[in-house]
Design a protein around this motif. Structure first.
Motif, PDB file in Angstrom:
ATOM      1  N   LYS A 184      31.611 -34.903  51.711  1.00 41.83           N
ATOM      2  CA  LYS A 184      32.013 -35.338  50.548  1.00 41.83           C
ATOM      3  C   LYS A 184      33.420 -34.737  50.183  1.00 41.83           C
ATOM      4  N   GLN A 195      37.957 -36.512  42.178  1.00 43.62           N
ATOM      5  CA  GLN A 195      37.114 -37.392  42.579  1.00 43.62           C
ATOM      6  C   GLN A 195      36.728 -37.226  44.028  1.00 43.62           C
ATOM      7  N   ILE A 197      34.277 -38.490  47.494  1.00 42.87           N
ATOM      8  CA  ILE A 197      33.353 -39.690  47.966  1.00 42.87           C
ATOM      9  C   ILE A 197      32.794 -39.345  49.066  1.00 42.87           C
ATOM     10  N   SER A 217      31.857 -44.949  48.215  1.00 43.09           N
ATOM     11  CA  SER A 217      31.241 -44.258  47.030  1.00 43.09           C
ATOM     12  C   SER A 217      29.838 -44.902  46.855  1.00 43.09           C
ATOM     13  N   GLU A 218      29.042 -44.340  45.668  1.00 42.49           N
ATOM     14  CA  GLU A 218      27.782 -44.963  45.530  1.00 42.49           C
ATOM     15  C   GLU A 218      27.663 -46.232  44.541  1.00 42.49           C
TER      16      GLU A 218
END
Length: 318
Positions: A184, A195, A197, A217-218
């Motif tokens: 991540k 942020q 991802i 991303s999710e």
């Protein structure tokens, strides 16, 4: 009220499971679909992994519709995907193959949704610049017992060969000796550095550097999002998919049921790669050679009008 997402019928699922050579553990069950659903209830992650490997080893990743057709377009409609890859037994590129798998998993009872990803130029150049292309890839996130897994069957030679838990740094074998993992991070182009991802990475062996493949991303993407992405990837003049033909199928070891290599058509070669070693199967001098190689090594049988569709294209072999 939101429209209900498409699902395949049990008859369609039966044909899909036959297409990928799914082997039931309990042969007393009346059909493959009922047996698969029963196993999924007890062993969801194991069956997900099995289905992913079988799909990769059976359904080629490729962009034939952009070269060998009269229309040179790609449809993401679930029935179009089913007709193309199950009934016709043709190839499909990322949003096609993963789109088919998405509807199959939903129809079998999995809790799954799709998200969009950006591909790193490092996948082709081998050089990590930290940059990513625009949104152009589909990734599935499957939720099992509150744990989330990245699932992908549409990333060609760099595709993940098993579900990867969304856990930072979890490393797994991709195609031995290559490895894969998720980390991540914040892409260098993000303005908001808070942020982070997910970034899917691979390396050739434990001694090689990690290279980024996809960032995602999710956030759930909708069918209309993929329609826009698909149009861009398949029709934009700068998209390499529109001027290069490629086809890849994973090779599964029949004993271990693990992915051990790849069969590839790229440029003027059909080749096989196992254990980091590459063998040229055939040099392709012309279109007749390539069409025959597609049938021989990939089980892709094109019709006459589809073959004629590549005439005059930059990708035509002369």
């Amino acid at each position: 009220m939101a429209p209900e997402r498409a699902k395949y019928t049990d008859a369609q699922l039966e044909a899909y499971l036959e297409r990928i050579a799914y082997s039931p553990a309990d042969k007393s069950m009346p059909n493959l679909v009922e047996e698969a659903r029963a196993r999924i209830q007890n062993y969801p992650l194991e069956i997900l992994s099995e289905l992913q490997k079988l799909h990769l080893a059976t359904i080629p990743w490729g962009n034939s519709s952009l070269h060998y057709s009269q229309h040179h377009t790609i449809s993401l409609h679930p029935d179009s995907l089913y007709e193309k890859m199950v009934e016709r037994r043709l190839d499909g590129y990322c949003m096609e193959s993963t789109g088919l798998f998405f509807t199959v998993l939903r129809s079998l009872g999995y809790h799954v949704y799709a998200t969009g990803g950006r591909v790193s130029p490092a996948t082709s150049s081998g050089i990590d610049t930290g940059l990513f292309a625009s949104l152009g890839h589909m990734i599935l996130i499957v939720i099992i017992d509150d744990a989330r897994y990245m699932v992908d069957v549409g990333f060609g030679i760099n595709c993940a060969t098993a579900p990867l838990p969304l856990q930072e740094g979890a490393t797994a074998t991709c195609i031995a000796p290559s490895e894969m993992r998720l980390v991540k991070e914040t892409p260098i182009e993000f303005i908001d550095k808070s942020q982070k991802i997910w970034i899917y990475q691979t390396r050739k062996n434990p001694e090689s550097p990690w290279l980024p493949g996809i960032c995602f991303s999710e956030v759930e993407f909708l069918p209309q999002d993929f329609e826009a992405m698909n149009f861009s990837v398949s029709q934009r003049r700068t998209s390499w998919f529109t001027h290069q033909f490629v086809c890849v199928r994973m090779i599964m070891d029949p004993a271990s049921k693990e992915i051990i290599g790849q069969c590839i058509i790229s440029g003027k070669e059909a080749k096989k790669r196992i254990g980091g070693e590459t063998q040229t199967l055939q040099v392709l001098e012309n279109e007749q050679d390539r069409v025959h190689a597609l049938a021989k090594y990939f089980g892709v049988h094109l019709r006459k009008h589809e073959i004629e569709g590549i005439r005059g294209f930059v990708s035509e072999l002369k």
